[in-house]
Design an enzyme around this catalytic site. Structure first.
Site, short mmCIF file in Angstrom:
data_model
loop_
_atom_site.label_atom_id
_atom_site.label_comp_id
_atom_site.label_asym_id
_atom_site.label_seq_id
_atom_site.Cartn_x
_atom_site.Cartn_y
_atom_site.Cartn_z
N PRO A 155 5.08 -2.16 -2.30
CG PRO A 155 4.61 -0.35 -3.67
CD PRO A 155 5.20 -1.72 -3.69
CB SER A 156 2.19 0.11 2.42
OG SER A 156 0.99 0.23 3.07
N GLY B 278 -0.25 -1.29 -2.41
CA GLY B 278 -0.05 -1.73 -3.79
C GLY B 278 -1.10 -2.70 -4.28
N GLY B 279 -1.87 -3.31 -3.35
CA GLY B 279 -2.94 -4.21 -3.76
C GLY B 279 -2.73 -5.66 -3.35
CD GLU C 66 1.86 -6.99 5.29
OE1 GLU C 66 2.69 -6.72 6.17
OE2 GLU C 66 1.70 -6.31 4.28
N1 LIG Z 1 -12.27 -1.86 1.89
C1 LIG Z 1 -11.70 -0.96 1.10
N2 LIG Z 1 -12.43 0.02 0.54
C2 LIG Z 1 -11.85 0.94 -0.27
N3 LIG Z 1 -10.56 0.95 -0.60
C3 LIG Z 1 -9.77 -0.01 -0.08
C4 LIG Z 1 -10.29 -1.01 0.79
N4 LIG Z 1 -9.27 -1.83 1.15
C5 LIG Z 1 -8.16 -1.36 0.52
N5 LIG Z 1 -8.46 -0.27 -0.21
C6 LIG Z 1 -7.51 0.47 -1.07
O1 LIG Z 1 -6.99 -0.41 -2.03
C7 LIG Z 1 -5.62 -0.17 -2.24
C8 LIG Z 1 -4.83 -1.46 -2.06
O2 LIG Z 1 -4.96 -1.87 -0.70
P1 LIG Z 1 -4.35 -3.23 -0.17
O3 LIG Z 1 -4.70 -4.32 -1.11
O4 LIG Z 1 -4.79 -3.38 1.23
O5 LIG Z 1 -2.79 -2.93 -0.25
P2 LIG Z 1 -1.58 -3.71 0.42
O6 LIG Z 1 -2.10 -4.94 1.08
O7 LIG Z 1 -0.68 -4.00 -0.73
O8 LIG Z 1 -0.96 -2.78 1.37
C9 LIG Z 1 -5.22 0.92 -1.29
O9 LIG Z 1 -5.16 2.13 -2.03
C10 LIG Z 1 -6.34 0.98 -0.29
O10 LIG Z 1 -6.55 2.29 0.10
MG LIG Z 2 -2.12 -5.46 3.14
#
Ligand SMILES: Nc1ncnc2c1ncn2[C@@H]1O[C@H](COP(=O)(O)OP(=O)(O)O)[C@@H](O)[C@H]1O
Ligand SMILES: [Mg+2]
Length: 594
Positions: free
Chosen positions: A382-383, A385-386, A510
């Site tokens: 899921p979006s 997810g990390g 992606e």
């Molecule tokens: N630069 C950032 N600062 C704070 N929180 C972040 C940052 N980048 C991502 N997040 C948070 O970390 C979590 C995982 O994000 P991400 O790894 O981008 O997910 P995915 O790529 O699986 O969609 C999310 O809850 C997002 O809000």
């Molecule tokens: Mg992402």
């Protein structure tokens, strides 16, 4: 503000000028001397001419002519030389400040870069740098020339008539009082204005970057209101600055009026009673403003310099933003369990990695993942997810809070970030193109690549076709961030760039999800070429693109929830199967039966 503090601030402003301070000061003082000398010599010319008018003595006229010729002769040699030295020093110094700032921003650590607004940085490297240039080029010079003019005028007036000198000095003292009354509020307003200019630049940056979205959603009015606040704040401060400056100006006028009017009135009375020569009065009238108004104009220049100091402080804040260290310190020695978990065939591996952007909100929780050499591993889930966070950790943008990233069996902390990144090519969702031609942009992957190597990479990335159809081919400028190319074309250029870099590990986050189906197909073909023989991590939204991956990991809530091949995961009927059926709008078998 104490004198000591002002001196310290001046020292800091001048620190950048240090390597060429002598030339700068020589040029600057020369220039100031020229302008002060002009005013004082002019007063003598006036005296001689008035004397000639009164007494008809031709020798007075002669003196005036000699003085004018001599002055013009000397100054026309001196002034250009001084000006050249002075400006040259300023331009070199400004170049150095900009270079230092740009160099620093290029090395800023990723966490700081993600948390800052680019508009704020932009404002600091434009508005604030400019305010420093103003100090070097204008304010210091005007302070020095005012002081020189003051000293010169006082001495001359003292010599010709000491009574006038005393009166003018008293007026000068009065102007000091006025100046201290207005300089503090003026400085406060200037500081405020500088900060608000930063906010305004941020808003404008957002506006320009989001122009399409704004138009698409008919948000012109909303966007207008957003920047409206920033514009209003700038206007308010600007008006307050104008108000303060206006009051100062009014005081300036009052003193000028008292000084000029007083000198004229008393002087003419003295001339008519025979106590003063008309020529001397003319000279005093010419010199009076340099004495009486000196402190006022000095006050304005000092206030402007303080404004530059505020700019310098904001520039230093940028320079204080931490830069990336050469390597990430090992958070902890890998535990024995982690060491035994390290697989010999893994090109990249995470063991028990916990990481959060905020210390108390972990995004990855004891996540373990290994990428076997030469295989394709896919991350889905899921979006939020990390997944992207895993990629950022692998690229060394962030160190893990605990746990270890392994690169070919070595903890990543024992490699420099440069070593780590040399191993990796990275294709994000949106390709970043830089100002320059298409060939330049591909060559970013390997700056020494020949034209034929660039072309080979473009061919392999299925980009050669559309590039040669462009009017200037490989020499086509890409426009700001590739504005004149389609998303799929930009992505294929990014892939050609990654091909040219030819690194053993490939990270795709992606890479095709922003594209329409047709471009996706082309980019997918290009990616197949790029993936060949490399250890690849693919983050994908659309499961159709990763069905053939050697291994698929489902990441949700910061953990690997499921892993296996496409078939294995489908058979598991867990999250992956749910996602898969959702995307293909196929009902899960048990539902289809009922
Ligand atoms: N630069 C950032 N600062 C704070 N929180 C972040 C940052 N980048 C991502 N997040 C948070 O970390 C979590 C995982 O994000 P991400 O790894 O981008 O997910 P995915 O790529 O699986 O969609 C999310 O809850 C997002 O809000
Ligand atoms: Mg992402």
């Amino acid at each position: 503000m104490s004198f000591k503090q002002a001196y310290a601030e001046f020292g800091q402003l001048m620190a950048y000028m240090k390597p060429r301070a002598r030339t700068y000061y020589a040029g600057m003082i020369g220039e100031s001397l020229v302008s002060a000398a002009l005013a004082i010599l002019l007063s003598f010319v006036i005296q001689y001419l008035l004397n000639y008018a009164v007494h008809r003595d031709p020798s007075e006229l002669q003196r005036a002519v000699y003085l004018v010729c001599g002055t013009v002769g000397v100054l026309s040699i001196l002034s250009p030389i001084c000006n050249y030295l002075f400006l040259k020093c300023i331009k070199i110094t400004m170049g150095e400040i900009r270079t230092e700032l740009f160099g620093h921003i290029a090395r800023i650590d990723y966490r700081s870069a993600e948390s800052r607004h680019s508009g704020d940085l932009l404002s600091r490297i434009t508005n604030d740098v400019q305010s420093i240039e103003m100090t070097y080029a204008e304010h210091i010079k005007s302070i020095v020339s005012q002081i020189l003019l003051f000293i010169g005028s006082s001495v001359v007036v003292f010599i010709v008539d000491w009574r006038f000198a005393l009166v003018l000095l008293a007026l000068g003292g009065f102007s000091v009082l006025l100046n201290t009354r207005f300089s503090a509020p003026l400085r406060r307003v200037s500081d405020e204005l500088q900060a608000q200019m930063g906010v305004l630049t941020e808003r404008i940056g957002d506006l320009i970057a989001g122009l399409q979205v704004i138009k698409l959603f008919g948000l012109q009015q909303r966007a207008g209101r957003l920047s409206h606040d920033a514009i209003a704040a700038v206007s308010r401060s600007g008006i307050r600055q104008g108000h303060q400056a206006g009051l100062l100006e009014a005081g300036n006028f009052l003193i000028q009026f008292l000084s000029l009017g007083g000198v004229l009135l008393i002087g003419l009375l003295m001339v008519s009673s025979g106590q003063l020569e008309l020529g001397v009065l003319g000279q005093i009238v010419q010199l009076q403003s340099g004495i009486a108004v000196m402190f006022l104009s000095l006050g304005t220049s000092v206030a402007m310099m303080q404004n530059s100091y505020a700019g310098l402080t904001r520039i230093r804040e940028v320079l204080a933003v931490p830069v990336e260290s050469e390597r990430h310190a090992l958070q902890a020695v890998p535990s024995p369990e982690e060491k035994t978990a390290v697989r010999p065939d893994a090109a990249l591996q995470l063991t028990d990695v916990t990481f959060g952007y905020d210390a108390n909100r972990p995004v990855l929780k004891e996540l373990s993942l290994s990428l076997a050499e030469g295989t394709v591993t896919a991350l889905v889930g899921p979006s939020g997810g990390g997944k992207s966070t895993v990629v950022k950790l692998l690229l060394g943008f962030y160190p893990p809070d605990s746990g270890t990233v392994w690169l070919g069996g070595r903890p990543a902390g024992s490699c420099t970030l440069q070593e780590i990144r040399e191993q990796m090519a990275y294709v994000p969702q949106e390709a970043t193109l830089f100002q320059g031609t298409i060939a330049d942009n591909i060559r970013f992957g390997s700056p020494d690549a020949s034209d034929s190597e660039v072309e080979a990479a473009a061919r392999a990335a299925y980009a050669h076709g559309f590039i040669t159809e462009l009017p200037q081919g490989y020499d086509t400028p890409v426009g700001e961030r590739g504005a004149n190319l389609s998303g799929g074309q930009r992505q294929r250029i990014a892939i050609a760039r990654a091909l040219l870099k030819n690194s053993p590990i490939l990270l795709l986050d992606e890479a095709t999800s922003a594209l329409d189906a047709e471009s996706e197909h082309e980019v997918q073909q290009a990616l197949q070429v790029l993936m060949k023989g490399r250890t690849t991590l693919v983050v994908a939204h659309r499961l159709s693109t990763i069905e053939n991956a050697d291994r698929i990991c489902v990441i949700a809530g910061g953990r690997v929830q499921e892993e296996g091949t496409h078939e294995e995961l489908l058979a598991m009927e867990g999250q992956y199967a749910d996602l898969y059926h959702l995307q293909f709008r196929k009902k899960p078998p048990e539902l289809a039966v009922s």
